[in-house]
Write an enzyme that holds these catalytic residues in place. Structure first.
Site, PDB file in Angstrom:
ATOM      1  N   ILE A 120     -11.273  -6.439 -11.957  1.00  0.00           N
ATOM      2  CA  ILE A 120     -12.494  -5.825 -11.425  1.00  0.00           C
ATOM      3  C   ILE A 120     -13.696  -6.356 -12.210  1.00  0.00           C
ATOM      4  O   ILE A 120     -13.708  -6.293 -13.446  1.00  0.00           O
ATOM      5  CB  ILE A 120     -12.414  -4.284 -11.554  1.00  0.00           C
ATOM      6  CG1 ILE A 120     -11.208  -3.737 -10.777  1.00  0.00           C
ATOM      7  CG2 ILE A 120     -13.698  -3.622 -11.077  1.00  0.00           C
ATOM      8  CD1 ILE A 120     -11.269  -3.945  -9.283  1.00  0.00           C
ATOM      9  N   HIS A 136       0.139   1.395 -13.199  1.00  0.00           N
ATOM     10  CA  HIS A 136       0.929   0.258 -13.683  1.00  0.00           C
ATOM     11  C   HIS A 136       2.394   0.674 -13.691  1.00  0.00           C
ATOM     12  O   HIS A 136       2.722   1.773 -14.151  1.00  0.00           O
ATOM     13  CB  HIS A 136       0.463  -0.129 -15.091  1.00  0.00           C
ATOM     14  CG  HIS A 136       1.167  -1.340 -15.603  1.00  0.00           C
ATOM     15  ND1 HIS A 136       0.871  -2.614 -15.163  1.00  0.00           N
ATOM     16  CD2 HIS A 136       2.188  -1.478 -16.493  1.00  0.00           C
ATOM     17  CE1 HIS A 136       1.665  -3.485 -15.763  1.00  0.00           C
ATOM     18  NE2 HIS A 136       2.478  -2.815 -16.582  1.00  0.00           N
ATOM     19  N   ASN A 183      -6.159   3.113 -12.439  1.00  0.00           N
ATOM     20  CA  ASN A 183      -5.193   2.102 -12.006  1.00  0.00           C
ATOM     21  C   ASN A 183      -3.805   2.679 -12.249  1.00  0.00           C
ATOM     22  O   ASN A 183      -3.626   3.561 -13.083  1.00  0.00           O
ATOM     23  CB  ASN A 183      -5.371   0.809 -12.812  1.00  0.00           C
ATOM     24  CG  ASN A 183      -4.404  -0.273 -12.372  1.00  0.00           C
ATOM     25  OD1 ASN A 183      -4.188  -0.477 -11.176  1.00  0.00           O
ATOM     26  ND2 ASN A 183      -3.794  -0.966 -13.322  1.00  0.00           N
ATOM     27  N   GLY A 209       0.776  -1.238   0.000  1.00  0.00           N
ATOM     28  CA  GLY A 209       0.000   0.000   0.000  1.00  0.00           C
ATOM     29  C   GLY A 209       0.806   1.285   0.000  1.00  0.00           C
ATOM     30  O   GLY A 209       0.344   2.291   0.520  1.00  0.00           O
ATOM     31  N   SER A 210       1.992   1.260  -0.628  1.00  0.00           N
ATOM     32  CA  SER A 210       2.763   2.507  -0.641  1.00  0.00           C
ATOM     33  C   SER A 210       2.090   3.572  -1.507  1.00  0.00           C
ATOM     34  O   SER A 210       2.168   4.768  -1.209  1.00  0.00           O
ATOM     35  CB  SER A 210       4.206   2.265  -1.083  1.00  0.00           C
ATOM     36  OG  SER A 210       4.273   1.926  -2.441  1.00  0.00           O
TER      37      SER A 210
HETATM   38  C1  GRF Z   1       2.782  -0.829  -7.714  1.00  0.00           C
HETATM   39  O1  GRF Z   1       4.005  -1.062  -8.349  1.00  0.00           O
HETATM   40  C2  GRF Z   1       1.699  -0.562  -8.727  1.00  0.00           C
HETATM   41  O2  GRF Z   1       2.165   0.036  -9.881  1.00  0.00           O
HETATM   42  C3  GRF Z   1       1.202  -1.940  -9.037  1.00  0.00           C
HETATM   43  O3  GRF Z   1       1.274  -2.648  -7.823  1.00  0.00           O
HETATM   44  C4  GRF Z   1       2.261  -2.054  -6.978  1.00  0.00           C
HETATM   45  C5  GRF Z   1       1.593  -1.721  -5.684  1.00  0.00           C
HETATM   46  O4  GRF Z   1       2.506  -1.301  -4.715  1.00  0.00           O
HETATM   47  N1  GRF Z   1      -0.116  -1.885  -9.634  1.00  0.00           N
HETATM   48  P1  GRF Z   1       1.987  -0.663  -3.368  1.00  0.00           P
HETATM   49  O5  GRF Z   1       1.097  -1.720  -2.688  1.00  0.00           O
HETATM   50  O6  GRF Z   1       1.233   0.585  -3.690  1.00  0.00           O
HETATM   51  O7  GRF Z   1       3.227  -0.401  -2.559  1.00  0.00           O
END
Ligand code: GRF
Length: 207
Positions: A92, A108, A106, A11-12
Protein backbone atom coordinates in the site's frame (compact mmCIF):
# COMPACT_ATOMS: atom_id res chain seq x y z
CA UNK A 1 -18.08 1.85 9.56
CA UNK A 2 -17.84 2.57 5.83
CA UNK A 3 -15.49 -0.18 4.79
CA UNK A 4 -13.34 -0.75 1.71
CA UNK A 5 -12.03 -4.26 1.14
CA UNK A 6 -8.87 -4.60 -0.99
CA UNK A 7 -8.51 -7.88 -2.89
CA UNK A 8 -6.41 -9.61 -5.53
CA UNK A 9 -7.67 -13.20 -5.46
CA UNK A 10 -10.66 -15.37 -4.73
CA UNK A 11 -11.92 -13.23 -1.90
CA UNK A 12 -12.97 -15.80 0.66
CA UNK A 13 -12.09 -13.38 3.46
CA UNK A 14 -14.07 -10.67 1.69
CA UNK A 15 -16.98 -13.13 1.61
CA UNK A 16 -16.59 -13.86 5.34
CA UNK A 17 -16.83 -10.11 6.00
CA UNK A 18 -19.95 -9.81 3.80
CA UNK A 19 -21.48 -12.82 5.57
CA UNK A 20 -20.76 -11.37 9.02
CA UNK A 21 -22.49 -8.14 8.00
CA UNK A 22 -25.43 -10.10 6.56
CA UNK A 23 -25.76 -12.11 9.77
CA UNK A 24 -25.74 -8.97 11.93
CA UNK A 25 -22.40 -9.82 13.56
CA UNK A 26 -20.65 -6.78 12.10
CA UNK A 27 -22.24 -3.35 11.86
CA UNK A 28 -20.59 -2.01 8.70
CA UNK A 29 -21.28 -1.22 5.05
CA UNK A 30 -18.88 -2.41 2.40
CA UNK A 31 -18.75 0.83 0.44
CA UNK A 32 -16.08 -0.29 -2.03
CA UNK A 33 -14.09 -3.29 -3.22
CA UNK A 34 -10.68 -2.37 -4.64
CA UNK A 35 -8.91 -4.99 -6.75
CA UNK A 36 -5.35 -5.00 -8.07
CA UNK A 37 -6.44 -7.32 -10.90
CA UNK A 38 -9.38 -7.19 -13.31
CA UNK A 39 -9.77 -11.00 -13.12
CA UNK A 40 -9.91 -11.39 -9.33
CA UNK A 41 -12.65 -13.83 -8.33
CA UNK A 42 -13.51 -11.46 -5.50
CA UNK A 43 -14.97 -9.03 -8.04
CA UNK A 44 -17.73 -11.55 -8.78
CA UNK A 45 -18.53 -11.74 -5.09
CA UNK A 46 -18.72 -7.93 -5.03
CA UNK A 47 -21.07 -7.91 -8.01
CA UNK A 48 -23.33 -10.50 -6.35
CA UNK A 49 -23.44 -8.44 -3.16
CA UNK A 50 -24.03 -5.16 -5.02
CA UNK A 51 -20.74 -3.68 -3.76
CA UNK A 52 -19.16 -0.99 -6.00
CA UNK A 53 -15.80 -2.05 -7.41
CA UNK A 54 -12.69 -0.33 -8.63
CA UNK A 55 -9.70 -1.98 -10.35
CA UNK A 56 -6.38 -0.23 -9.75
CA UNK A 57 -3.53 -1.94 -11.57
CA UNK A 58 -0.14 -0.74 -10.39
CA UNK A 59 1.27 -1.16 -13.91
CA UNK A 60 -1.04 1.58 -15.14
CA UNK A 61 0.46 4.18 -12.82
CA UNK A 62 3.88 5.78 -13.25
CA UNK A 63 4.78 5.38 -9.58
CA UNK A 64 3.51 4.75 -6.07
CA UNK A 65 2.64 8.40 -5.56
CA UNK A 66 0.19 8.27 -8.49
CA UNK A 67 -1.21 4.90 -7.38
CA UNK A 68 -1.69 6.24 -3.85
CA UNK A 69 -3.48 9.33 -5.16
CA UNK A 70 -5.87 7.16 -7.20
CA UNK A 71 -6.57 4.97 -4.16
CA UNK A 72 -7.24 7.98 -1.94
CA UNK A 73 -9.57 9.45 -4.53
CA UNK A 74 -11.57 6.21 -4.81
CA UNK A 75 -11.75 5.90 -1.02
CA UNK A 76 -12.90 9.51 -0.62
CA UNK A 77 -15.51 9.16 -3.37
CA UNK A 78 -17.08 6.26 -1.47
CA UNK A 79 -16.72 7.93 1.97
CA UNK A 80 -14.55 5.09 3.23
CA UNK A 81 -13.41 5.43 6.84
CA UNK A 82 -11.86 1.98 7.33
CA UNK A 83 -9.88 -0.36 5.06
CA UNK A 84 -9.52 -4.15 5.21
CA UNK A 85 -6.80 -5.74 3.08
CA UNK A 86 -7.96 -9.25 2.23
CA UNK A 87 -5.42 -10.97 0.03
CA UNK A 88 -4.27 -7.73 -1.62
CA UNK A 89 -0.97 -8.48 -3.36
CA UNK A 90 0.48 -4.96 -3.56
CA UNK A 91 2.27 -2.87 -1.02
CA UNK A 92 0.00 0.00 0.00
CA UNK A 93 1.48 3.39 -0.97
CA UNK A 94 2.70 5.34 2.06
CA UNK A 95 0.23 8.19 1.45
CA UNK A 96 -2.66 5.74 1.92
CA UNK A 97 -1.06 4.13 4.97
CA UNK A 98 -0.69 7.58 6.54
CA UNK A 99 -4.25 8.66 5.69
CA UNK A 100 -5.73 5.48 7.21
CA UNK A 101 -3.29 4.96 10.08
CA UNK A 102 -4.92 2.83 12.78
CA UNK A 103 -7.87 2.43 10.39
CA UNK A 104 -6.41 -0.21 8.07
CA UNK A 105 -6.13 -3.94 8.80
CA UNK A 106 -4.48 -6.86 7.02
CA UNK A 107 -4.78 -10.60 7.55
CA UNK A 108 -1.76 -12.88 7.31
CA UNK A 109 -2.00 -16.69 7.22
CA UNK A 110 0.61 -17.39 9.92
CA UNK A 111 1.49 -16.33 13.44
CA UNK A 112 3.39 -13.08 13.00
CA UNK A 113 6.14 -12.06 13.50
CA UNK A 114 7.11 -15.56 12.26
CA UNK A 115 6.70 -16.47 8.59
CA UNK A 116 5.91 -12.96 7.39
CA UNK A 117 7.59 -10.15 5.49
CA UNK A 118 8.48 -9.59 1.84
CA UNK A 119 7.90 -12.65 -0.36
CA UNK A 120 5.95 -14.49 2.33
CA UNK A 121 2.51 -14.85 0.86
CA UNK A 122 0.12 -17.57 -0.28
CA UNK A 123 1.42 -21.13 -0.49
CA UNK A 124 4.96 -20.04 0.41
CA UNK A 125 3.90 -19.23 3.95
CA UNK A 126 2.52 -22.70 4.63
CA UNK A 127 5.47 -24.37 2.90
CA UNK A 128 7.85 -22.45 5.15
CA UNK A 129 5.87 -23.36 8.29
CA UNK A 130 5.93 -27.07 7.39
CA UNK A 131 9.59 -27.09 6.32
CA UNK A 132 10.57 -25.37 9.54
CA UNK A 133 8.81 -28.07 11.55
CA UNK A 134 6.57 -25.67 13.46
CA UNK A 135 3.97 -27.47 15.61
CA UNK A 136 1.43 -24.68 15.37
CA UNK A 137 0.43 -22.08 12.84
CA UNK A 138 -2.54 -19.78 12.63
CA UNK A 139 -3.69 -16.41 11.40
CA UNK A 140 -2.91 -12.84 12.40
CA UNK A 141 -4.98 -9.70 11.95
CA UNK A 142 -2.76 -6.65 12.27
CA UNK A 143 -2.77 -2.93 11.62
CA UNK A 144 -1.01 -1.84 8.46
CA UNK A 145 2.12 0.27 8.67
CA UNK A 146 4.84 1.11 6.14
CA UNK A 147 6.45 -2.37 6.21
CA UNK A 148 5.13 -5.77 5.15
CA UNK A 149 3.33 -7.69 7.92
CA UNK A 150 4.82 -5.52 10.66
CA UNK A 151 2.04 -3.41 12.19
CA UNK A 152 0.59 -3.90 15.68
CA UNK A 153 -1.23 -7.21 16.17
CA UNK A 154 -4.97 -7.09 16.84
CA UNK A 155 -6.06 -10.75 16.93
CA UNK A 156 -4.40 -14.14 16.43
CA UNK A 157 -5.58 -17.70 16.72
CA UNK A 158 -3.80 -20.99 16.26
CA UNK A 159 -4.19 -24.31 14.45
CA UNK A 160 -2.06 -27.45 14.82
CA UNK A 161 0.40 -28.45 12.10
CA UNK A 162 -0.17 -32.16 11.51
CA UNK A 163 2.39 -34.76 10.40
CA UNK A 164 0.68 -35.41 7.08
CA UNK A 165 0.01 -31.74 6.28
CA UNK A 166 0.64 -30.35 2.81
CA UNK A 167 0.70 -26.58 2.21
CA UNK A 168 -2.84 -26.96 0.87
CA UNK A 169 -4.26 -28.85 3.87
CA UNK A 170 -2.61 -26.43 6.28
CA UNK A 171 -3.86 -23.44 4.27
CA UNK A 172 -7.42 -24.77 4.46
CA UNK A 173 -7.21 -25.17 8.24
CA UNK A 174 -5.75 -21.67 8.64
CA UNK A 175 -8.38 -20.18 6.33
CA UNK A 176 -11.14 -21.30 8.70
CA UNK A 177 -9.47 -19.28 11.43
CA UNK A 178 -9.06 -16.30 9.09
CA UNK A 179 -12.76 -16.30 8.27
CA UNK A 180 -13.58 -16.21 11.97
CA UNK A 181 -11.09 -13.67 13.30
CA UNK A 182 -11.17 -11.10 10.48
CA UNK A 183 -14.84 -10.14 10.87
CA UNK A 184 -14.35 -10.27 14.65
CA UNK A 185 -11.41 -7.86 14.49
CA UNK A 186 -13.43 -5.49 12.32
CA UNK A 187 -16.29 -5.67 14.81
CA UNK A 188 -13.95 -4.59 17.62
CA UNK A 189 -13.04 -1.47 15.63
CA UNK A 190 -16.63 -0.82 14.51
CA UNK A 191 -17.74 -0.90 18.15
CA UNK A 192 -14.89 1.31 19.35
CA UNK A 193 -13.44 -1.39 21.60
CA UNK A 194 -9.81 -0.98 20.49
CA UNK A 195 -7.14 1.26 21.97
CA UNK A 196 -3.69 1.41 20.39
CA UNK A 197 -0.57 2.40 22.31
CA UNK A 198 2.60 1.96 20.28
CA UNK A 199 2.77 -1.72 19.36
CA UNK A 200 0.23 -2.72 21.99
CA UNK A 201 -3.42 -3.12 21.07
CA UNK A 202 -5.81 -3.18 24.02
CA UNK A 203 -9.28 -4.62 23.56
CA UNK A 204 -12.17 -3.79 25.87
CA UNK A 205 -14.50 -6.71 26.34
CA UNK A 206 -18.12 -5.83 26.93
CA UNK A 207 -19.10 -9.15 28.45
C1 GRF B 1 -5.46 -15.32 2.77
O1 GRF B 1 -4.78 -16.49 3.12
C2 GRF B 1 -4.92 -14.13 3.53
O2 GRF B 1 -4.42 -14.47 4.78
C3 GRF B 1 -3.80 -13.67 2.65
O3 GRF B 1 -4.24 -13.89 1.33
C4 GRF B 1 -5.23 -14.92 1.32
C5 GRF B 1 -6.45 -14.36 0.66
O4 GRF B 1 -7.41 -15.34 0.43
N1 GRF B 1 -3.44 -12.30 2.95
P1 GRF B 1 -8.87 -14.92 -0.02
O5 GRF B 1 -8.72 -14.14 -1.34
O6 GRF B 1 -9.48 -14.09 1.06
O7 GRF B 1 -9.60 -16.22 -0.23
Amino acid sequence: MQLAVFVSGGGSNFQAILDAIGAGRLDADVALCVSSRPDAGALERAARAGVPTCVLRAAEFPDDVALGAAMLEALATHHVDFVALAGFMRKIPSSVVAAYRHRMLNIHPALLPAFGGPGMYGRRVHEAVIEHGARISGATVHLVDEEYDSGPIVLQDVVPVLDHDTPESLAARVLEVEHRIYPEALRLFAEGLVRIDGRRVYITTND
